[in-house]
Write a protein that holds these residues in place. Sequence first.
Motif, short mmCIF file in Angstrom:
data_model
loop_
_atom_site.label_atom_id
_atom_site.label_comp_id
_atom_site.label_asym_id
_atom_site.label_seq_id
_atom_site.Cartn_x
_atom_site.Cartn_y
_atom_site.Cartn_z
N ALA A 253 0.84 -1.14 0.07
CA ALA A 253 0.06 -0.12 -0.07
C ALA A 253 0.93 1.06 -0.04
O ALA A 253 1.96 1.55 0.93
CB ALA A 253 -0.92 0.03 1.10
N GLY A 254 0.60 2.08 -0.81
CA GLY A 254 1.29 3.44 -1.12
C GLY A 254 2.66 3.22 -2.08
O GLY A 254 3.16 4.32 -2.33
N ARG A 255 2.83 2.05 -2.55
CA ARG A 255 3.72 1.89 -3.44
C ARG A 255 3.41 1.15 -4.93
O ARG A 255 4.28 0.71 -5.57
CB ARG A 255 5.10 1.23 -2.78
N PHE A 256 2.16 1.16 -4.93
CA PHE A 256 1.43 0.14 -6.32
C PHE A 256 2.12 0.92 -7.32
O PHE A 256 2.21 2.35 -7.30
CB PHE A 256 0.14 0.69 -6.36
N PRO A 257 2.79 0.52 -8.53
CA PRO A 257 2.50 -0.93 -8.72
C PRO A 257 3.57 -1.96 -8.33
O PRO A 257 3.86 -3.02 -8.91
CB PRO A 257 2.46 -0.91 -10.33
N GLN A 258 4.58 -1.59 -7.40
CA GLN A 258 5.48 -2.34 -6.71
C GLN A 258 4.70 -3.44 -5.98
O GLN A 258 3.76 -3.04 -5.11
CB GLN A 258 6.60 -1.73 -5.88
N ALA A 259 5.47 -4.82 -5.72
CA ALA A 259 4.67 -5.71 -5.07
C ALA A 259 5.99 -6.60 -4.71
O ALA A 259 7.16 -6.54 -5.22
CB ALA A 259 3.86 -6.49 -5.82
N ILE A 260 5.67 -7.41 -3.48
CA ILE A 260 6.87 -8.53 -3.25
C ILE A 260 6.38 -9.83 -3.89
O ILE A 260 5.23 -10.40 -3.75
CB ILE A 260 6.84 -8.82 -1.69
N TRP A 261 7.42 -10.52 -4.46
CA TRP A 261 7.30 -11.65 -4.97
C TRP A 261 7.91 -12.84 -4.00
O TRP A 261 9.27 -12.64 -3.95
CB TRP A 261 7.61 -11.68 -6.54
N ARG A 262 7.27 -14.07 -3.71
CA ARG A 262 7.95 -14.80 -3.04
C ARG A 262 8.11 -16.18 -4.15
O ARG A 262 7.33 -16.35 -4.61
CB ARG A 262 7.24 -15.31 -1.79
N HIS A 263 9.19 -16.95 -4.07
CA HIS A 263 9.60 -17.82 -5.05
C HIS A 263 10.73 -18.43 -4.50
O HIS A 263 11.76 -17.87 -4.06
CB HIS A 263 9.60 -17.06 -6.24
N ASP A 264 10.76 -19.88 -4.51
CA ASP A 264 11.99 -20.49 -3.99
C ASP A 264 12.47 -20.15 -2.71
O ASP A 264 13.70 -19.89 -2.60
CB ASP A 264 13.01 -20.77 -5.07
N GLY A 265 11.87 -19.65 -1.73
CA GLY A 265 12.50 -19.25 -0.31
C GLY A 265 12.98 -18.03 -0.45
O GLY A 265 13.44 -17.39 0.66
N GLU A 266 12.67 -17.22 -1.56
CA GLU A 266 13.23 -15.79 -1.68
C GLU A 266 11.87 -14.75 -1.67
O GLU A 266 11.06 -15.09 -2.15
CB GLU A 266 14.26 -15.49 -2.67
N ALA A 267 12.42 -13.59 -1.09
CA ALA A 267 11.40 -12.44 -1.41
C ALA A 267 11.98 -11.51 -2.34
O ALA A 267 12.99 -11.15 -1.87
CB ALA A 267 10.93 -11.95 -0.12
N ARG A 268 11.26 -11.14 -3.14
CA ARG A 268 11.86 -10.03 -4.20
C ARG A 268 10.90 -8.92 -4.44
O ARG A 268 9.83 -9.25 -4.89
CB ARG A 268 12.38 -10.75 -5.40
N GLU A 269 11.40 -7.73 -4.76
CA GLU A 269 10.50 -6.71 -5.37
C GLU A 269 10.28 -6.70 -6.60
O GLU A 269 11.34 -6.61 -7.24
CB GLU A 269 11.02 -5.40 -4.66
N ILE A 270 9.05 -6.69 -7.14
CA ILE A 270 8.77 -6.65 -8.71
C ILE A 270 7.84 -5.40 -9.00
O ILE A 270 7.28 -4.90 -8.23
CB ILE A 270 8.29 -8.07 -9.15
N THR A 271 7.54 -5.43 -10.25
CA THR A 271 6.62 -4.18 -10.61
C THR A 271 5.38 -5.03 -11.30
O THR A 271 5.72 -5.83 -12.27
CB THR A 271 7.40 -3.38 -11.76
N VAL A 272 4.14 -4.79 -11.23
CA VAL A 272 3.09 -5.50 -11.55
C VAL A 272 2.42 -4.57 -12.61
O VAL A 272 2.37 -3.36 -12.75
CB VAL A 272 1.81 -5.51 -10.60
N TRP A 273 2.34 -5.00 -13.98
CA TRP A 273 2.03 -4.53 -15.14
C TRP A 273 0.66 -5.16 -15.57
O TRP A 273 0.20 -4.97 -16.79
CB TRP A 273 2.96 -4.58 -16.18
N CYS A 274 -0.11 -6.07 -14.92
CA CYS A 274 -1.50 -6.60 -15.34
C CYS A 274 -2.42 -6.50 -14.51
O CYS A 274 -3.26 -7.13 -14.16
CB CYS A 274 -0.87 -8.06 -15.80
#
Length: 426
Positions: free
Chosen positions: A31-52
């Motif tokens: 909240a407050g940083r859309f379209p950024q989000a955290i993606w969790r995958h293979d035990g890691e958390a990474r900041e990504i940009t949502v485009w859809c």
Amino acid sequence: MIDYQGHFEAAIEALHAEKRYRVFADLERIAGRFPQAIWRHDGEAREITVWCSNDYLGMGQHKDVISAMQTTVSAMGSGAGGTRNISGTNHPLVELERELADLHGKEAALVFTSGFVSNEASISTIAKLLPDCLILSDELNHASMIEGVRKAGTKKQVFRHNDVAHLEELLKACDRGRPKLIVFESVYSMDGDVAPIEKIAALAERYNAMTYIDEVHAVGMYGPRGGGISERDGVAHRIDVIEGTLAKAFGVLGGYIAGTKAVIDSVRSYAPGFIFTTALPPALAAAATASIRHLKTSQAERDAQQRQAARAKAVFAAANLPVMPSDTHIVPVHIGDPDLCKKASDHLLEKHGIYIQPINYPTVPRGTERLRITPTPLHGDALIEALKDALVETWNAVGIPFAAPMPANAARSRKITPLVVSQAGG
Ligand SMILES: *Cc1c(COP(=O)(O)O)cnc(C)c1O
């Protein structure tokens, strides 16, 4: 012995074999940083940009919307406490329905727990209440409308997409005294094209039919108050039932219909999908009302969304990416193969930290698989540029055909206006 598990495993295997098994990314919105989000995958958390995202205007993080939800949950608690039949209608829902009726210039409105349920319950109930009703349905209607048509159990005819000549042929062939319900959408969300609403309304008047429009991908975004394409085109008063969602541009959850008192009261009184399910919680209703009220008077989000969508289309086309023609904020980029589509989506996420979900059959016809990009007011020019570079790299890496280059004069004539940075929706 029946091999129950085997049947389910085979069903899933069939999807894998067709390369259309769906994987949901594990995402956490910020909240407050859309379209950024955290993606969790293979035990890691990474900041990504949502485009859809279908949070088309970023209203899901708007301060008025969040504050309405917080205040209401503190004051009234979390749930609605039951169906409206059992627990009464919580007051924020009364206000929301008034707001929606006003938004569309109709006598009344009725809120459901989702847009899907609103279509399924309303189309089936309206058609069932009309003796021997013939439903005329656009061939590209959303799954929820198709379910409504099916559940009605009356006769239906499908007209070619947005083809008013075909629709007129079917209307003409039908007995004038027989009730007819035309069901269609305003903005079709996979191609971003728009229905000829005025022409359909005129046909309905000429042939004595009732009209039902799904404005899910238009409410909040089109029309001077966000009343959708029917408001923009000045034809809302010529459409009998307008259906919308509170979950896309309004950024919350829930669906609704707006129409005359008699139609709304009938659906309220007869639709099992309305009667036998718990009402929308008060906090969601209050948040939706705040969002609708904001967008009734603020044009900034609509303008910025249109500007960023136009800019994205121009920037991608200039890079010879196969942008499909679209009249709206939706920017589809053609791939034409389910396997390549999934690979492109995976590559964008893993290599570039960009999330764009692959769109494959049955959501779109086979051979038209695509990435469906939805620029919002919060996708600034730098993000568009970064996305274009990532797409070009992905097209090369995965081996997807580019569009034929545009003639130099056509490329030059595409105006790319710079963005004046907007805090819309923030
Ligand atoms: C998403 C969608 C719906 C369903 O709305 P929800 O509120 O998400 O259930 C209905 N119609 C169309 C055209 C949609 O794209």
